[in-house]
Design a protein around this motif. Structure first.
Motif, PDB file in Angstrom:
ATOM      1  N   TYR A 114      28.032 -13.975 -15.803  1.00 29.33           N
ATOM      2  CA  TYR A 114      28.290 -13.768 -14.419  1.00 29.33           C
ATOM      3  C   TYR A 114      29.253 -14.907 -13.828  1.00 29.33           C
ATOM      4  CZ  TYR A 114      27.849 -13.030  -9.367  1.00 29.33           C
ATOM      5  OH  TYR A 114      28.203 -12.604  -7.988  1.00 29.33           O
ATOM      6  N   ILE A 115      30.254 -14.561 -13.190  1.00 29.93           N
ATOM      7  CA  ILE A 115      30.805 -15.683 -12.305  1.00 29.93           C
ATOM      8  C   ILE A 115      31.362 -15.095 -11.024  1.00 29.93           C
ATOM      9  CG2 ILE A 115      33.062 -15.311 -13.563  1.00 29.93           C
ATOM     10  CD1 ILE A 115      33.370 -18.246 -13.628  1.00 29.93           C
ATOM     11  N   ALA A 116      31.412 -15.971 -10.123  1.00 31.90           N
ATOM     12  CA  ALA A 116      31.813 -15.498  -8.734  1.00 31.90           C
ATOM     13  C   ALA A 116      32.747 -16.607  -8.115  1.00 31.90           C
ATOM     14  CB  ALA A 116      30.656 -15.077  -7.659  1.00 31.90           C
ATOM     15  N   ALA A 117      33.737 -16.106  -7.379  1.00 35.07           N
ATOM     16  CA  ALA A 117      34.605 -17.033  -6.830  1.00 35.07           C
ATOM     17  C   ALA A 117      35.566 -16.292  -5.592  1.00 35.07           C
ATOM     18  CB  ALA A 117      35.458 -17.805  -7.738  1.00 35.07           C
ATOM     19  N   ASP A 118      35.721 -16.882  -4.465  1.00 35.24           N
ATOM     20  CA  ASP A 118      36.594 -16.520  -3.576  1.00 35.24           C
ATOM     21  C   ASP A 118      36.193 -14.655  -3.369  1.00 35.24           C
ATOM     22  OD1 ASP A 118      37.505 -18.866  -3.396  1.00 35.24           O
ATOM     23  OD2 ASP A 118      39.180 -18.567  -4.644  1.00 35.24           O
ATOM     24  N   GLY A 119      35.029 -14.462  -3.181  1.00 39.40           N
ATOM     25  CA  GLY A 119      34.727 -12.959  -2.976  1.00 39.40           C
ATOM     26  C   GLY A 119      34.786 -12.138  -4.234  1.00 39.40           C
ATOM     27  N   ASN A 120      35.280 -12.471  -5.358  1.00 41.84           N
ATOM     28  CA  ASN A 120      35.330 -11.832  -6.457  1.00 41.84           C
ATOM     29  C   ASN A 120      34.297 -12.243  -7.525  1.00 41.84           C
ATOM     30  OD1 ASN A 120      37.946 -11.039  -5.748  1.00 41.84           O
ATOM     31  ND2 ASN A 120      38.871 -12.848  -6.537  1.00 41.84           N
ATOM     32  N   SER A 121      33.566 -11.174  -8.336  1.00 38.62           N
ATOM     33  CA  SER A 121      32.610 -11.521  -9.140  1.00 38.62           C
ATOM     34  C   SER A 121      32.804 -10.499 -10.221  1.00 38.62           C
ATOM     35  CB  SER A 121      31.161 -11.468  -8.439  1.00 38.62           C
ATOM     36  OG  SER A 121      31.100  -9.691  -8.085  1.00 38.62           O
ATOM     37  N   ILE A 122      32.316 -10.912 -11.394  1.00 43.33           N
ATOM     38  CA  ILE A 122      32.368 -10.318 -12.725  1.00 43.33           C
ATOM     39  C   ILE A 122      30.894 -10.499 -13.606  1.00 43.33           C
ATOM     40  CG2 ILE A 122      33.482 -11.921 -13.852  1.00 43.33           C
ATOM     41  CD1 ILE A 122      34.907  -9.648 -15.507  1.00 43.33           C
TER      42      ILE A 122
ATOM     43  N   GLU B 169      27.331 -19.529 -24.226  1.00 48.91           N
ATOM     44  CA  GLU B 169      28.729 -19.564 -24.723  1.00 48.91           C
ATOM     45  C   GLU B 169      29.809 -19.483 -23.568  1.00 48.91           C
ATOM     46  OE1 GLU B 169      30.557 -16.389 -28.041  1.00 48.91           O
ATOM     47  OE2 GLU B 169      29.655 -15.567 -26.438  1.00 48.91           O
ATOM     48  N   MET B 170      30.851 -20.234 -23.838  1.00 49.21           N
ATOM     49  CA  MET B 170      31.925 -20.321 -22.980  1.00 49.21           C
ATOM     50  C   MET B 170      33.278 -19.468 -23.443  1.00 49.21           C
ATOM     51  SD  MET B 170      30.182 -22.986 -22.364  1.00 49.21           S
ATOM     52  CE  MET B 170      30.326 -24.235 -23.710  1.00 49.21           C
ATOM     53  N   LEU B 171      33.781 -18.664 -22.781  1.00 49.92           N
ATOM     54  CA  LEU B 171      34.862 -17.597 -23.321  1.00 49.92           C
ATOM     55  C   LEU B 171      34.068 -16.674 -24.416  1.00 49.92           C
ATOM     56  CD1 LEU B 171      37.855 -19.887 -23.570  1.00 49.92           C
ATOM     57  CD2 LEU B 171      37.304 -18.654 -21.784  1.00 49.92           C
ATOM     58  N   GLY B 172      34.505 -16.519 -25.390  1.00 48.05           N
ATOM     59  CA  GLY B 172      33.973 -15.286 -26.305  1.00 48.05           C
ATOM     60  C   GLY B 172      33.933 -14.149 -25.704  1.00 48.05           C
ATOM     61  N   PRO B 173      33.159 -13.357 -26.454  1.00 44.29           N
ATOM     62  CA  PRO B 173      32.793 -12.041 -26.073  1.00 44.29           C
ATOM     63  C   PRO B 173      32.267 -11.672 -24.576  1.00 44.29           C
ATOM     64  CG  PRO B 173      32.205 -11.828 -28.261  1.00 44.29           C
ATOM     65  CD  PRO B 173      32.416 -13.575 -27.712  1.00 44.29           C
ATOM     66  N   GLY B 174      31.805 -12.869 -23.864  1.00 47.54           N
ATOM     67  CA  GLY B 174      31.207 -12.918 -22.740  1.00 47.54           C
ATOM     68  C   GLY B 174      31.981 -13.117 -21.596  1.00 47.54           C
TER      69      GLY B 174
ATOM     70  N   TYR C 243      30.136  -5.036 -21.818  1.00 51.97           N
ATOM     71  CA  TYR C 243      30.334  -4.082 -20.583  1.00 51.97           C
ATOM     72  C   TYR C 243      30.840  -4.954 -19.381  1.00 51.97           C
ATOM     73  CZ  TYR C 243      28.585  -1.891 -16.489  1.00 51.97           C
ATOM     74  OH  TYR C 243      28.592  -1.221 -15.164  1.00 51.97           O
ATOM     75  N   LEU C 244      31.530  -4.472 -18.736  1.00 54.20           N
ATOM     76  CA  LEU C 244      32.020  -5.324 -17.758  1.00 54.20           C
ATOM     77  C   LEU C 244      31.851  -4.528 -16.349  1.00 54.20           C
ATOM     78  CD1 LEU C 244      35.911  -5.562 -18.600  1.00 54.20           C
ATOM     79  CD2 LEU C 244      34.248  -7.427 -19.247  1.00 54.20           C
TER      80      LEU C 244
ATOM     81  N   SER D  72      28.422 -17.104 -20.716  1.00 52.69           N
ATOM     82  CA  SER D  72      27.021 -16.044 -20.812  1.00 52.69           C
ATOM     83  C   SER D  72      26.022 -16.764 -21.402  1.00 52.69           C
ATOM     84  CB  SER D  72      27.685 -14.989 -21.542  1.00 52.69           C
ATOM     85  OG  SER D  72      28.127 -15.317 -22.982  1.00 52.69           O
ATOM     86  N   GLY D  73      24.940 -16.173 -21.401  1.00 58.67           N
ATOM     87  CA  GLY D  73      23.749 -16.864 -21.994  1.00 58.67           C
ATOM     88  C   GLY D  73      23.226 -15.676 -22.901  1.00 58.67           C
ATOM     89  N   ASN D  74      22.937 -16.175 -24.127  1.00 56.87           N
ATOM     90  CA  ASN D  74      22.851 -14.960 -25.262  1.00 56.87           C
ATOM     91  C   ASN D  74      21.649 -15.415 -26.086  1.00 56.87           C
ATOM     92  OD1 ASN D  74      25.848 -13.688 -25.561  1.00 56.87           O
ATOM     93  ND2 ASN D  74      25.949 -15.669 -24.758  1.00 56.87           N
ATOM     94  N   TYR D  75      21.179 -14.446 -26.937  1.00 58.87           N
ATOM     95  CA  TYR D  75      20.125 -14.310 -27.834  1.00 58.87           C
ATOM     96  C   TYR D  75      20.598 -13.898 -29.044  1.00 58.87           C
ATOM     97  CZ  TYR D  75      15.903 -12.850 -30.488  1.00 58.87           C
ATOM     98  OH  TYR D  75      14.908 -12.981 -31.489  1.00 58.87           O
ATOM     99  N   ASP D  76      20.642 -14.447 -30.290  1.00 60.95           N
ATOM    100  CA  ASP D  76      21.069 -14.004 -31.574  1.00 60.95           C
ATOM    101  C   ASP D  76      19.830 -13.962 -32.712  1.00 60.95           C
ATOM    102  OD1 ASP D  76      23.787 -13.893 -33.136  1.00 60.95           O
ATOM    103  OD2 ASP D  76      22.145 -14.670 -34.272  1.00 60.95           O
ATOM    104  N   THR D  77      19.759 -13.084 -33.359  1.00 61.55           N
ATOM    105  CA  THR D  77      18.592 -13.120 -34.416  1.00 61.55           C
ATOM    106  C   THR D  77      19.061 -12.159 -35.670  1.00 61.55           C
ATOM    107  OG1 THR D  77      16.307 -12.451 -34.854  1.00 61.55           O
ATOM    108  CG2 THR D  77      17.576 -10.883 -33.672  1.00 61.55           C
TER     109      THR D  77
END
Length: 170
Positions: A74-82, A43-48, A108-109, A52-57
């Protein structure tokens, strides 16, 4: 003489009996019992929030109805990550392969800002999220697509947000 005819008759009955039973079994599974829909997707953007990689059932043996999702991003750039972990409940309305999706959940972030070698910040939190959108989910296995409006809220803020996903339903 009677023995070969009897053996042939038994083999024929077993063979044709299995074919008839298999056809009836397939008919029952197609009409009475449906396969539980499961999907894995990116998923691009959205709740993630980012990617994000997701599983739905679904929670029952149906293609529609109540279900849930869980993912990790997860994403990281220029010493920042989330890092994000979206979880939620959703409900699919529709038939065949086209559905309207409505859902609610929480993300959760965990973030880290290490841009400055002397000052750094780390923290975590939770954002609420809603989902209103379209889902293409094949009746059998195959390509799935989701897209829609996914507003985020929390800490006194409301953020209009969208999300798109591509994946595989089975």
């Amino acid at each position: 003489m009677k023995k070969p005819i009897l053996v042939s008759a038994i083999i024929t009955l077993i063979f044709f009996g299995e074919v008839v039973f298999a056809q009836q079994s397939g008919l029952l599974t197609d009409t009475l019992i449906s396969k539980r829909a499961q999907t894995v997707y990116v998923e691009m953007l959205g709740p993630g929030l980012t990617i994000s990689g997701n599983y739905d059932t679904r929670f029952s043996n149906r293609r529609d109805g109540l279900g849930g999702r869980i993912g990790i991003g997860y994403i990281a750039a220029d010493g920042n990550s989330i890092t994000t972990i979206p979880v939620g409940l959703n409900y699919l309305l529709g038939k065949g392969k086209n559905f309207f999706e409505v859902g609610a959940g929480a993300t959760y972030l965990n973030f880290s800002d290490n841009e400055d070698e002397y000052l750094s910040a780390e923290g975590d939190g939770v954002l609420g999220n809603l989902t209103f959108g379209y889902r293409l989910q094949p009746v059998d296995s195959g390509f799935s697509f989701r897209g829609g409006f996914s507003p985020l809220f929390g800490y006194g803020s409301f953020i209009p947000w969208v999300g798109f996903s591509f994946g595989y339903a089975f």
